[in-house]
Design an enzyme around this catalytic site. Structure first.
Site, mmCIF file in Angstrom:
data_model
loop_
_atom_site.group_PDB
_atom_site.id
_atom_site.type_symbol
_atom_site.label_atom_id
_atom_site.label_comp_id
_atom_site.label_asym_id
_atom_site.label_seq_id
_atom_site.Cartn_x
_atom_site.Cartn_y
_atom_site.Cartn_z
ATOM 1 N N VAL A 1 -4.955 -10.910 5.477
ATOM 2 C CA VAL A 1 -4.646 -11.020 6.918
ATOM 3 C C VAL A 1 -5.875 -11.324 7.769
ATOM 4 C CG1 VAL A 1 -2.634 -9.489 6.756
ATOM 5 C CG2 VAL A 1 -4.877 -8.526 7.395
ATOM 6 N N TYR B 1 -3.960 -8.191 24.752
ATOM 7 C CA TYR B 1 -2.868 -9.166 24.595
ATOM 8 C C TYR B 1 -1.711 -8.797 25.537
ATOM 9 C CZ TYR B 1 -4.031 -12.274 20.674
ATOM 10 O OH TYR B 1 -4.561 -13.269 19.882
ATOM 11 N N THR C 1 -6.191 -2.702 -2.126
ATOM 12 C CA THR C 1 -5.981 -1.310 -2.556
ATOM 13 C C THR C 1 -4.503 -1.057 -2.858
ATOM 14 O OG1 THR C 1 -5.805 -0.666 -0.228
ATOM 15 C CG2 THR C 1 -7.939 -0.331 -1.287
ATOM 16 N N GLY C 2 -3.667 -2.020 -2.565
ATOM 17 C CA GLY C 2 -2.229 -1.893 -2.834
ATOM 18 C C GLY C 2 -1.911 -2.352 -4.250
ATOM 19 N N ARG D 1 -8.897 9.659 -1.532
ATOM 20 C CA ARG D 1 -8.695 10.597 -0.429
ATOM 21 C C ARG D 1 -8.430 11.994 -0.995
ATOM 22 N NH1 ARG D 1 -4.966 6.849 3.353
ATOM 23 N NH2 ARG D 1 -4.640 5.790 1.374
ATOM 24 N N GLY E 1 0.827 -1.208 0.000
ATOM 25 C CA GLY E 1 0.000 0.000 0.000
ATOM 26 C C GLY E 1 0.858 1.254 0.000
ATOM 27 N N PHE E 2 0.198 2.370 0.079
ATOM 28 C CA PHE E 2 0.884 3.668 0.073
ATOM 29 C C PHE E 2 1.898 3.742 1.227
ATOM 30 C CE2 PHE E 2 0.139 7.886 2.282
ATOM 31 C CZ PHE E 2 1.233 8.513 1.708
ATOM 32 N N TYR F 1 -14.530 0.798 9.728
ATOM 33 C CA TYR F 1 -13.124 1.200 9.849
ATOM 34 C C TYR F 1 -12.839 1.729 11.251
ATOM 35 C CZ TYR F 1 -8.771 3.685 8.632
ATOM 36 O OH TYR F 1 -7.479 4.145 8.571
#
Ligand code: NAD
Ligand code: UDP
Length: 319
Positions: free
Chosen positions: A57, A157, A35-36, A184, A10-11, A143
């Site tokens: 992931v 954790y 998106t990458g 964006r 990604g960015f 998000y």
């Protein structure tokens, strides 16, 4: 060290991979290319200390690592709302899987959290103690609540398993390698100005953001990696220079010399109205502060976008 960067194509992730290799670390970038783009890391593929693994992931994985930068997640509101269920899974399960790996290997897990955890904040500027205001039923919540749950998992954790964790709340970061169609505001306005297309303001454009140039954000993430285990954060990482979207549009028009008109569109749902980081904690604990002015950062980003647009449009695929 062996460093896993999720979202490494990604960015931000691609800039992190390059900076880590520059410091002599071995880097595994893991990304599902949602998106990458491979284009962001094409120059790294032949590097002997770099590897790429295509993986989602939200599914469990096994990796040997000393450090994990957990950066996988679409970050553009337009993109993360396309499949909100997957966005939530990416953020919550993605954090869980990264934390499990950290726990198993004794690695430190550095979570790319966000200023969005403050929602539409009732304190200004926002210190880390600001608790935020978020509607869990909002279209942005996949998000914002996903990132909040991920922070909770990090600290759970740590409390339950003594896992080594660090949380960086990143404020709007921009720079070269943002996707042309990312959605964006900075890339949207630069692309529109270069194409002589209208710059669209959501609502009246009075809402503010504080933009941090990518090299400053990367420097903060590296400082966090190199800090002691007690420096868990959360840390606000951003540039406190606050600007309205209307002023940003005008600045970009001036910078590009574009005649593009500014047009107003209806406001987007639950768009936060003010955003500005209080970075005193990061300044004190990490000895970090942003250095690049908005003018300089926009100039670098403009040059990158101009070059890539010219290439795309030369190929007849101007999107
Ligand atoms: P980006 O969209 O350019 O990069 C995100 C990367 O994650 C992409 O390469 C994408 O393909 C990958 N990804 C998404 N879902 C995945 C999944 N399930 N499995 C594997 N890979 C997946 O966005 P960015 O701006 O580079 O953001 C990187 C991280 O930083 C994100 O976690 C984002 O939430 C966080 N962040 C960014 C900003 C910012 O302004 N850039 C601000 C706050 C937080
Ligand atoms: N925005 C805008 N026009 C655009 C894209 C975004 O006016 O073409 C506004 C958006 O509504 C928000 C701000 O710019 O108020 C920043 O949006 P962005 O999507 O970059 O990031 P956010 O901080 O909202 O996640």
């Amino acid at each position: 060290m062996r460093v896993l960067v999720t979202g490494g194509a990604g960015f931000l992730g691609s800039h992190m991979c390059r900076a880590l290799l520059g410091r002599g670390h071995r880097v595994l970038a893991m990304d599902n290319l949602l998106t990458g783009r491979m284009e962001t890391i094409h120059d790294l593929l032949d590097h002997r200390d770099f590897a790429f693994r295509k993986w989602d992931v939200s599914l469990p994985y096994e990796v040997e690592a000393d450090v994990i930068f957990n950066m996988a997640s679409a970050a553009s509101p337009r993109k993360y709302q396309i499949d909100p269920v997957h966005t939530m899974r990416t953020n919550v399960m993605g954090a869980d899987h990264a934390l499990r790996v950290a726990q198993t290997c004794g690695a430190v897990m550095i979570q790319a959290s966000t200023s969005e955890v403050y929602g539409d904040p009732d304190c200004h500027p926002q210190p880390e103690t600001c608790l935020g205001q978020i509607d869990p039923a909002s279209p942005r919540a996949c998000y914002t609540e996903g990132k909040r749950a991920a922070e909770t998992l990090c600290f759970d954790y740590q409390r339950k398993h003594s896992t080594r964790v660090k949380v960086a709340r990143l404020f709007n970061t921009y720079g070269p390698a943002m996707a042309i169609d990312d959605g964006r505001v900075v890339s949207n306005f630069l692309v529109a100005a270069l194409r002589s297309a209208p710059l669209t303001l959501h609502g009246d454009g009075a809402q503010t953001r504080s933009f941090c140039y990518v090299s400053d954000t990367v420097a903060a993430m590296l400082a966090l990696m190199e800090s002691g285990d007690a420096q868990t954060g959360p840390y606000n990482i951003g540039n406190p220079g606050e600007i309205s979207m209307r002023d940003l549009a005008e600045k970009i028009r001036d910078l590009t010399g574009s005649q593009s008109p500014l047009v107003n569109e209806p406001p987007v749902t639950d768009d936060p109205q003010r955003r500005c980081p209080d970075i005193s904690r990061a300044e004190a604990d990490l000895n970090w502060a942003p250095r690049v002015s908005l003018e300089d950062g926009l100039r670098h980003t403009l040059e990158d976008i101009r070059t890539r647009l010219a290439k795309l449009e030369g190929q007849g695929t101007g999107s």
